[in-house]
Structures are given as structure tokens and as C-alpha cells.
Design a protein around this motif. Structure first.
Motif, PDB file in Angstrom:
ATOM      1  N   PRO A  40       0.839  -1.200   0.000  1.00  0.00           N
ATOM      2  CA  PRO A  40       0.000   0.000   0.000  1.00  0.00           C
ATOM      3  C   PRO A  40       0.877   1.253   0.000  1.00  0.00           C
ATOM      4  CG  PRO A  40      -0.862  -1.606   1.540  1.00  0.00           C
ATOM      5  CD  PRO A  40       0.467  -2.141   1.063  1.00  0.00           C
ATOM      6  N   ASP A 101      -5.634  -0.324   0.996  1.00  0.00           N
ATOM      7  CA  ASP A 101      -4.623  -0.726   1.980  1.00  0.00           C
ATOM      8  C   ASP A 101      -4.271  -2.212   1.902  1.00  0.00           C
ATOM      9  OD1 ASP A 101      -6.973  -1.764   2.968  1.00  0.00           O
ATOM     10  OD2 ASP A 101      -6.852  -0.765   4.909  1.00  0.00           O
ATOM     11  N   GLU A 102      -4.556  -2.838   0.745  1.00  0.00           N
ATOM     12  CA  GLU A 102      -4.197  -4.239   0.546  1.00  0.00           C
ATOM     13  C   GLU A 102      -3.003  -4.347  -0.403  1.00  0.00           C
ATOM     14  OE1 GLU A 102      -6.091  -8.450  -1.110  1.00  0.00           O
ATOM     15  OE2 GLU A 102      -7.400  -6.708  -0.857  1.00  0.00           O
TER      16      GLU A 102
END
Length: 106
Positions: A40, A101-102
Motif C-alpha cells: 500500500p 490498503d491491501e
């Protein structure tokens, strides 16, 4: 006659690392395969452009998207987002970044 071959990306022939990412490469009979893992916050223009020293990414990519979401913007302004299960063909002349956010794995 060609012989059957195999290699594992878990034991790559070459590993390239850069801020917020890595690329693992294996070559079989002259054809190179790679796995990119991008964290990320990764963006080509921020984390790879200083290494490549080109205006945008000049490498073409034929990719299978395993995890995460990746957005690509072509130099002509067109954009597309890719996610798990997608196969993408991205020509030279682009920027790309991790969405959300992966971790992205392609």
C-alpha cells in the motif's frame, strides 16, 4: 525435442527490490515470468521512476492479478483499475499505483 521445465517464484533466478515493492523473476527456455508484490502506498512514478529515469513506465506488461487493486493511467489520460482474477495487457507509457490498503500481487 524440448524438455519439460519448472521453476518456483519462491526461489527466483533474480529478485529486484525497491521501496514498497519487489519483483521476482524466473526464466524458462528464454521466456521470463515475474511476480510483483507492491505494498500500500506504492506508485510507479514515486518509487520506480527515479530508478528507471523515464517519464513513465516504458515496459509492456501482460499480467494476472492475484491480490489487491492496481490502478493504471496511460500517458494519454485513460485509466483503468484491475483486481483479483483480472488479466491485463498494459502497453508502454503508463503510471500505476496501489489502491487501498491491501498488498497487490501480480
Amino acid at each position: 525435442m524440448a524438455k519439460m521445465q519448472s521453476k518456483s517464484l519462491d526461489r527466483p533466478d533474480e529478485r529486484r527490490t525497491f521501496e514498497k515493492g519487489k519483483l521476482e523473476l524466473v526464466t524458462l527456455d528464454g521466456t521470463t515470468f515475474g511476480r510483483a508484490t507492491l505494498e500500500p502506498g506504492w506508485r510507479w512514478s514515486k518509487h520506480v521512476k527515479p530508478i528507471a529515469k523515464t517519464k513513465s513506465c516504458e515496459a509492456p506488461h501482460l499480467q494476472y492479478h492475484v491480490a489487491g487493486r492496481l490502478r493504471v493511467a496511460m500517458d494519454d489520460g485513460t485509466e483503468k483499475e484491475f483486481g483479483p482474477g483480472d488479466v491485463s495487457l498494459v502497453p508502454p507509457g503508463h503510471d500505476a499505483w496501489v489502491v487501498g490498503d491491501e498488498r497487490v500481487v501480480i
